[in-house]
Scaffold this active site. Structure first.
Site: not given
Length: 548
Positions: A184, A462
């Protein structure tokens, strides 16, 4: 994009389309619109660059007589009125007029639709009028002359033939990226690259063609493939496998499936694209990365004893900001307060500096931006490492408020030096840009186009990204792309922010550097060919002499 009127004007208002169908009414409407925008641009410049501190009276509402901070002008007569009191709408209804314009933003309001309307003709006229006015009042230090007049691109015969033969493909310019194993951090930076108008136009303009490139490990080729895939008909999530593999091979610290830092990948990607792009010369690098992100940072070290100032400039690709306000705390943080702290003078220790003039060690150091890049990248230092032990690191969760538009004038070297002179002369209350030679403040304006966010803790977080596409905001969460709003973007926990200059500046009346470089390369190529031919002739002479 050309600012000239074309036959393919698009309008969301049927009443405006009907008015534009009549040539005389169309001309009158556009003329009044241009005059209103022109008047407001001139007035703003006069207020910012007044020579004497005289009072400039704002316009009054034609109905209530109150001063207008944001005038709305009728496009059928000379009346200007307020929006908050509803007087401009009242005027349109009473006089049977259809349209008015917000002279600050250029937006047009239709009384029949009872809403603001979108029209490409007004948009082009607004941009062209502002640019034309700014050209009259902008001078540069490299030239005493004013800016070169803007001239829209007009395709020649060959370019028009090529354009006519091109088949338009339906594409959104938005595509999710597959998570290839905790990647990510890479996906959000790549989405910011796709949203970057300078990088996007460079690769879509075929400035680097991956099919013609002869380099084996070329990150620029992978960027070309990525942009091509995003702007293709395929809307399925794309996996940038080769780009990830090339990053692993070039940067061992980013290899593997462990979580990585998005900013670290950002710097690595810039270096890799720079290393595989054209434009590097012995004098300066004019590759796409340095043309987009490169600026100059100035450090001024001032001796507090004798006043001697030692100046030093360093190149920069981004600005890393500590999450501390001017008072040193983590409360009520804004991008502006972080920038003010970044450019605030700091005391140097006795072992950090020794004055060349007086030999004393009491000095202060201040940073400022000497040259603003076309694209500004800010990183907020959310991950704090107080020791070598990584387990002792922590994430700073403090929210930071950042704007959708940013004026960088207060943090530039020229403006800060001029403010010091004004302060010494007792006139520090004047405008941030008191000298018209520095140009209008719009040359320092930036617009937000992408934000990288980090959610969660330092060890199990994240990354997501907000990016602007066609004046709409979208949220990118790996392969998921959802429509969002500017408000949601501004309320996110930003880790990196990307701003692009509203108006790109340039050196006036100077041949572009890429043309100079191209001509120099052509001369060098001819010299190499002559040297090869001379070597071949010498070799033939030697063989002939040996045979005899």
């Amino acid at each position: 994009m050309s600012f000239q009127d074309t036959d393919t004007d698009s309008s969301s208002c049927p009443h405006l389309a009907t008015t534009f169908a009549h040539g005389e009414e169309r001309g009158s409407l556009l003329s009044r619109y241009k005059n209103a925008v022109q008047w407001n641009t001139r007035r703003n410049h006069c207020v910012a660059h007044t020579v004497k501190r005289r009072k400039i009276t704002p316009p009054d509402c034609g109905l209530c007589g109150l001063a207008l901070s944001r005038p709305y002008a009728c496009l059928h007569c000379s009346v200007a009125a307020c929006w908050s009191g509803g007087h401009i709408k009242q005027h349109l209804q009473d006089m049977g007029h259809d349209f008015c314009a917000d002279v600050t933003t250029g937006y047009v309001f239709c009384i029949e639709c009872d809403d603001f309307v979108q029209d490409s003709t007004f948009f082009r006229r607004f941009k062209a009028t502002i640019i034309a006015e700014e050209e009259k009042d902008t001078a540069f230090e490299v030239s005493k002359r004013l800016r070169e007049p803007f001239s829209p691109w007009q395709p020649n015969v060959m370019e028009r033939t090529l354009l006519d033969s091109v088949v338009s493909l339906p594409c959104q310019g938005r595509r999710g990226l597959l998570n290839l194993g905790q990647t990510c951090f890479m996906n959000v930076i790549l989405q910011s690259f796709v949203a970057n108008p300078l990088l996007r136009n460079y690769y879509l303009g075929d400035k680097h063609n991956s099919r013609l490139c002869k380099l084996k490990e070329c990150t620029s080729c992978e960027m070309d493939k990525l942009i091509t895939e995003v702007y293709s008909e395929n809307n399925a999530p794309y996996g940038p496998i080769e780009l990830l593999a090339k990053t692993w091979r070039s940067s061992a610290e980013l290899s593997g499936y462990a979580q990585q830092d998005a900013h670290e990948f950002f710097i690595t990607a810039l270096n890799n694209i720079h290393a595989t792009s054209k434009g590097s010369t012995s004098l300066q690098c004019i590759c796409i990365i340095h043309s987009t992100f490169a600026g100059l940072l100035q450090s001024d070290v001032k001796c507090e004893r004798c006043g001697k100032v030692a100046e030093k400039t360093d190149p920069m690709l981004d600005i890393s900001l500590e999450l501390k306000g001017e008072a040193g705390g983590e409360q009520d943080l804004t991008l502006a307060s972080c920038l003010r702290r970044y450019t605030h003078p700091e005391k140097l220790g006795p072992n950090d500096y020794s004055c060349e003039k007086c030999g004393k060690a009491h000095a202060s150091k201040r940073l400022s931006i000497r040259k603003l890049p076309p694209v500004l990248s800010f990183q907020f230092k959310r991950f704090e490492h107080k020791s070598v032990d990584k387990s002792a690191a922590r994430k700073i969760e403090a929210p930071v408020r950042f704007p959708s538009s940013l004026n960088m004038a207060p943090y530039t070297t020229l403006v800060m030096h001029k403010q010091e002179l004004l302060k010494e002369s007792g006139a520090a209350s004047q405008s941030l840009i008191p000298d018209s030679a520095l140009g209008p403040e719009s040359l320092y304006d930036y617009d937000l186009f992408a934000v990288v966010c980090h959610e969660g803790q330092i060890d199990n977080g994240h990354y997501t990204c907000y990016a602007r596409s066609h004046d709409e905001w979208y949220r990118y969460d790996d392969d998921k792309v959802t429509h969002s709003t500017l408000g949601m973007c501004l309320n996110s926990q930003a880790y990196m922010c990307f701003y692009v200059k509203r108006y790109l500046d340039y050196k006036p009346h100077v041949t572009p550097s890429y043309i100079v470089m191209r001509e120099q390369e052509a001369v060098k190529e001819r010299e190499r060919e002559r040297e090869k031919e001379a070597a071949r002739i010498r070799e033939l002479d030697e063989l002939l002499a040996a045979a005899l």
